[in-house]
Motif scaffolding. Structure first.
Motif, PDB file in Angstrom:
ATOM      1  N   GLU A  74      -3.982 -40.918  12.416  1.00  0.00           N
ATOM      2  CA  GLU A  74      -4.609 -42.230  12.264  1.00  0.00           C
ATOM      3  C   GLU A  74      -3.645 -43.134  11.526  1.00  0.00           C
ATOM      4  N   GLY A  75      -3.667 -44.375  11.892  1.00  0.00           N
ATOM      5  CA  GLY A  75      -2.933 -45.374  11.145  1.00  0.00           C
ATOM      6  C   GLY A  75      -3.855 -46.537  10.850  1.00  0.00           C
ATOM      7  N   LEU A  76      -3.632 -47.184   9.729  1.00  0.00           N
ATOM      8  CA  LEU A  76      -4.433 -48.349   9.355  1.00  0.00           C
ATOM      9  C   LEU A  76      -3.525 -49.342   8.664  1.00  0.00           C
ATOM     10  N   VAL A  77      -3.548 -50.583   9.141  1.00  0.00           N
ATOM     11  CA  VAL A  77      -2.800 -51.668   8.505  1.00  0.00           C
ATOM     12  C   VAL A  77      -3.754 -52.828   8.307  1.00  0.00           C
ATOM     13  N   ILE A  78      -3.814 -53.325   7.079  1.00  0.00           N
ATOM     14  CA  ILE A  78      -4.615 -54.515   6.783  1.00  0.00           C
ATOM     15  C   ILE A  78      -3.705 -55.509   6.077  1.00  0.00           C
ATOM     16  N   ASP A  79      -3.482 -56.616   6.744  1.00  0.00           N
ATOM     17  CA  ASP A  79      -2.635 -57.683   6.208  1.00  0.00           C
ATOM     18  C   ASP A  79      -2.953 -58.945   7.001  1.00  0.00           C
ATOM     19  N   LYS A  80      -2.470 -60.049   6.534  1.00  0.00           N
ATOM     20  CA  LYS A  80      -2.622 -61.303   7.260  1.00  0.00           C
ATOM     21  C   LYS A  80      -1.676 -61.285   8.454  1.00  0.00           C
ATOM     22  N   HIS A  81      -2.129 -61.879   9.544  1.00  0.00           N
ATOM     23  CA  HIS A  81      -1.306 -62.107  10.734  1.00  0.00           C
ATOM     24  C   HIS A  81      -0.908 -60.836  11.475  1.00  0.00           C
ATOM     25  N   ILE A  82      -1.632 -59.743  11.309  1.00  0.00           N
ATOM     26  CA  ILE A  82      -1.393 -58.526  12.076  1.00  0.00           C
ATOM     27  C   ILE A  82      -2.089 -58.700  13.430  1.00  0.00           C
ATOM     28  N   THR A  83      -1.389 -58.364  14.519  1.00  0.00           N
ATOM     29  CA  THR A  83      -1.943 -58.572  15.853  1.00  0.00           C
ATOM     30  C   THR A  83      -1.837 -57.285  16.683  1.00  0.00           C
ATOM     31  N   MET A  84      -2.400 -57.332  17.871  1.00  0.00           N
ATOM     32  CA  MET A  84      -2.253 -56.221  18.808  1.00  0.00           C
ATOM     33  C   MET A  84      -0.787 -56.030  19.188  1.00  0.00           C
ATOM     34  N   ALA A  85       0.012 -57.072  19.135  1.00  0.00           N
ATOM     35  CA  ALA A  85       1.450 -56.936  19.424  1.00  0.00           C
ATOM     36  C   ALA A  85       2.111 -56.019  18.393  1.00  0.00           C
ATOM     37  N   ASP A  86       1.691 -56.087  17.135  1.00  0.00           N
ATOM     38  CA  ASP A  86       2.209 -55.178  16.107  1.00  0.00           C
ATOM     39  C   ASP A  86       1.829 -53.735  16.436  1.00  0.00           C
ATOM     40  N   LEU A  87       0.586 -53.539  16.848  1.00  0.00           N
ATOM     41  CA  LEU A  87       0.126 -52.204  17.225  1.00  0.00           C
ATOM     42  C   LEU A  87       0.921 -51.684  18.416  1.00  0.00           C
ATOM     43  N   LYS A  88       1.095 -52.517  19.441  1.00  0.00           N
ATOM     44  CA  LYS A  88       1.835 -52.093  20.629  1.00  0.00           C
ATOM     45  C   LYS A  88       3.278 -51.727  20.274  1.00  0.00           C
ATOM     46  N   GLY A  89       3.922 -52.536  19.463  1.00  0.00           N
ATOM     47  CA  GLY A  89       5.298 -52.240  19.068  1.00  0.00           C
ATOM     48  C   GLY A  89       5.415 -50.930  18.310  1.00  0.00           C
ATOM     49  N   THR A  90       4.478 -50.682  17.413  1.00  0.00           N
ATOM     50  CA  THR A  90       4.472 -49.437  16.641  1.00  0.00           C
ATOM     51  C   THR A  90       4.280 -48.236  17.565  1.00  0.00           C
ATOM     52  N   LEU A  91       3.331 -48.338  18.490  1.00  0.00           N
ATOM     53  CA  LEU A  91       3.058 -47.235  19.407  1.00  0.00           C
ATOM     54  C   LEU A  91       4.207 -47.011  20.390  1.00  0.00           C
ATOM     55  N   GLU A  92       4.901 -48.078  20.761  1.00  0.00           N
ATOM     56  CA  GLU A  92       6.052 -47.932  21.660  1.00  0.00           C
ATOM     57  C   GLU A  92       7.185 -47.175  20.970  1.00  0.00           C
ATOM     58  N   VAL A  93       7.448 -47.505  19.704  1.00  0.00           N
ATOM     59  CA  VAL A  93       8.476 -46.775  18.941  1.00  0.00           C
ATOM     60  C   VAL A  93       8.083 -45.305  18.827  1.00  0.00           C
ATOM     61  N   LEU A  94       6.816 -45.039  18.520  1.00  0.00           N
ATOM     62  CA  LEU A  94       6.334 -43.666  18.399  1.00  0.00           C
ATOM     63  C   LEU A  94       6.488 -42.906  19.724  1.00  0.00           C
ATOM     64  N   ALA A  95       6.094 -43.520  20.838  1.00  0.00           N
ATOM     65  CA  ALA A  95       6.191 -42.866  22.143  1.00  0.00           C
ATOM     66  C   ALA A  95       7.639 -42.550  22.504  1.00  0.00           C
ATOM     67  N   LYS A  96       8.545 -43.471  22.246  1.00  0.00           N
ATOM     68  CA  LYS A  96       9.962 -43.232  22.540  1.00  0.00           C
ATOM     69  C   LYS A  96      10.519 -42.114  21.662  1.00  0.00           C
ATOM     70  N   HIS A  97      10.075 -42.044  20.425  1.00  0.00           N
ATOM     71  CA  HIS A  97      10.543 -40.992  19.520  1.00  0.00           C
ATOM     72  C   HIS A  97      10.035 -39.616  19.964  1.00  0.00           C
ATOM     73  N   ILE A  98       8.777 -39.546  20.362  1.00  0.00           N
ATOM     74  CA  ILE A  98       8.178 -38.266  20.722  1.00  0.00           C
ATOM     75  C   ILE A  98       8.525 -37.847  22.157  1.00  0.00           C
ATOM     76  N   PHE A  99       8.457 -38.784  23.105  1.00  0.00           N
ATOM     77  CA  PHE A  99       8.569 -38.435  24.518  1.00  0.00           C
ATOM     78  C   PHE A  99       9.924 -38.765  25.145  1.00  0.00           C
ATOM     79  N   GLY A 100      10.776 -39.538  24.460  1.00  0.00           N
ATOM     80  CA  GLY A 100      12.094 -39.861  24.996  1.00  0.00           C
ATOM     81  C   GLY A 100      12.332 -41.355  25.057  1.00  0.00           C
ATOM     82  N   ALA A 101      13.580 -41.733  24.861  1.00  0.00           N
ATOM     83  CA  ALA A 101      13.959 -43.146  24.757  1.00  0.00           C
ATOM     84  C   ALA A 101      13.685 -43.934  26.037  1.00  0.00           C
TER      85      ALA A 101
END
Length: 124
Positions: free
Chosen positions: A50-77
Protein backbone atom coordinates in the motif's frame (compact mmCIF):
# COMPACT_ATOMS: atom_id res chain seq x y z
CA UNK A 1 -6.82 16.89 1.64
CA UNK A 2 -9.07 14.05 2.70
CA UNK A 3 -8.09 10.40 2.75
CA UNK A 4 -9.86 7.18 3.51
CA UNK A 5 -7.62 4.63 5.16
CA UNK A 6 -7.65 1.20 3.58
CA UNK A 7 -5.72 -0.54 6.35
CA UNK A 8 -4.92 -0.23 10.05
CA UNK A 9 -1.38 0.86 9.10
CA UNK A 10 -2.73 3.82 7.14
CA UNK A 11 -5.15 4.71 9.95
CA UNK A 12 -2.37 4.69 12.58
CA UNK A 13 -0.06 6.70 10.30
CA UNK A 14 -2.77 9.29 9.69
CA UNK A 15 -3.39 9.63 13.44
CA UNK A 16 0.30 10.08 14.26
CA UNK A 17 1.44 12.29 11.36
CA UNK A 18 2.12 15.96 12.10
CA UNK A 19 1.04 17.76 8.93
CA UNK A 20 2.64 20.98 10.16
CA UNK A 21 5.97 19.26 9.43
CA UNK A 22 5.10 18.38 5.85
CA UNK A 23 3.14 16.01 3.65
CA UNK A 24 2.47 12.39 4.46
CA UNK A 25 4.18 9.78 2.29
CA UNK A 26 4.17 6.13 3.32
CA UNK A 27 4.53 2.61 1.95
CA UNK A 28 3.37 -0.48 3.82
CA UNK A 29 4.01 -3.99 2.50
CA UNK A 30 2.18 -6.87 4.13
CA UNK A 31 0.22 -10.08 3.94
CA UNK A 32 -3.52 -9.87 3.28
CA UNK A 33 -6.20 -12.41 4.16
CA UNK A 34 -9.72 -12.24 2.79
CA UNK A 35 -12.80 -14.39 2.51
CA UNK A 36 -12.37 -15.59 -1.05
CA UNK A 37 -12.51 -18.95 -2.75
CA UNK A 38 -9.22 -19.84 -4.37
CA UNK A 39 -9.25 -20.14 -8.15
CA UNK A 40 -6.86 -19.39 -11.03
CA UNK A 41 -6.99 -15.61 -10.42
CA UNK A 42 -7.93 -15.23 -6.74
CA UNK A 43 -6.48 -16.35 -3.43
CA UNK A 44 -7.63 -16.06 0.16
CA UNK A 45 -4.09 -14.86 0.99
CA UNK A 46 -1.74 -12.61 -0.96
CA UNK A 47 0.92 -9.94 -0.46
CA UNK A 48 0.18 -6.30 -1.05
CA UNK A 49 2.06 -3.02 -1.01
CA UNK A 50 0.00 0.00 0.00
CA UNK A 51 1.09 3.52 -0.60
CA UNK A 52 -0.45 6.73 0.69
CA UNK A 53 0.46 10.31 -0.18
CA UNK A 54 -1.36 13.33 1.22
CA UNK A 55 -0.18 16.71 0.01
CA UNK A 56 -1.44 19.67 -1.96
CA UNK A 57 -1.58 19.31 -5.74
CA UNK A 58 -1.19 15.51 -5.83
CA UNK A 59 -2.93 14.10 -8.92
CA UNK A 60 -3.58 10.81 -10.69
CA UNK A 61 -0.60 11.72 -12.90
CA UNK A 62 1.63 11.41 -9.80
CA UNK A 63 0.13 7.99 -9.09
CA UNK A 64 0.60 6.87 -12.70
CA UNK A 65 4.22 8.02 -12.75
CA UNK A 66 4.98 6.21 -9.50
CA UNK A 67 3.35 2.99 -10.71
CA UNK A 68 5.16 3.19 -14.06
CA UNK A 69 8.55 3.43 -12.31
CA UNK A 70 7.58 0.49 -10.09
CA UNK A 71 6.43 -1.64 -13.06
CA UNK A 72 9.63 -0.96 -15.01
CA UNK A 73 11.72 -1.85 -11.95
CA UNK A 74 9.88 -5.10 -11.28
CA UNK A 75 8.95 -6.28 -14.79
CA UNK A 76 11.63 -4.69 -17.01
CA UNK A 77 12.56 -1.34 -18.49
CA UNK A 78 10.62 -2.00 -21.71
CA UNK A 79 7.26 -2.43 -19.92
CA UNK A 80 4.41 0.02 -20.35
CA UNK A 81 1.39 0.49 -18.10
CA UNK A 82 -2.17 1.51 -18.74
CA UNK A 83 -4.85 2.64 -16.32
CA UNK A 84 -8.46 1.50 -16.79
CA UNK A 85 -11.32 3.07 -14.82
CA UNK A 86 -12.68 0.76 -12.14
CA UNK A 87 -14.62 0.83 -8.87
CA UNK A 88 -13.26 0.10 -5.42
CA UNK A 89 -15.32 1.18 -2.40
CA UNK A 90 -12.22 2.52 -0.60
CA UNK A 91 -10.71 4.80 -3.27
CA UNK A 92 -12.11 7.43 -5.59
CA UNK A 93 -11.27 7.64 -8.40
CA UNK A 94 -10.20 4.01 -8.83
CA UNK A 95 -8.26 2.29 -11.61
CA UNK A 96 -7.00 -1.15 -12.63
CA UNK A 97 -3.35 -1.18 -13.71
CA UNK A 98 -2.22 -3.37 -16.60
CA UNK A 99 1.42 -4.05 -17.55
CA UNK A 100 2.52 -4.86 -21.10
CA UNK A 101 4.11 -8.24 -21.75
CA UNK A 102 5.22 -10.73 -24.42
CA UNK A 103 5.79 -10.34 -28.14
CA UNK A 104 2.88 -7.92 -28.48
CA UNK A 105 3.81 -5.86 -25.43
CA UNK A 106 1.66 -2.79 -25.23
CA UNK A 107 -0.54 -3.63 -28.20
CA UNK A 108 -3.92 -1.92 -28.16
CA UNK A 109 -5.43 -4.69 -30.30
CA UNK A 110 -8.46 -5.66 -28.24
CA UNK A 111 -9.78 -8.06 -30.88
CA UNK A 112 -7.56 -10.82 -29.52
CA UNK A 113 -7.80 -12.41 -26.07
CA UNK A 114 -3.99 -12.47 -25.98
CA UNK A 115 -3.52 -8.74 -26.44
CA UNK A 116 -0.23 -8.12 -24.64
CA UNK A 117 -1.55 -6.77 -21.32
CA UNK A 118 -1.92 -8.36 -17.90
CA UNK A 119 -3.75 -6.81 -14.93
CA UNK A 120 -1.44 -6.51 -11.92
CA UNK A 121 -3.11 -4.23 -9.39
CA UNK A 122 -5.82 -1.84 -8.41
CA UNK A 123 -5.21 1.72 -7.26
CA UNK A 124 -6.86 5.01 -6.56
Amino acid sequence: AAAFATSPVQARTLEKHDFSKGPLKMISPGRVYRRDTDDATHSHQFHQVEGLVIDKHITMADLKGTLEVLAKHIFGADRKIRLRPSYFPFTEPSVEIDVSWGQTAGSDDVTSKDNGWVEVLGAG
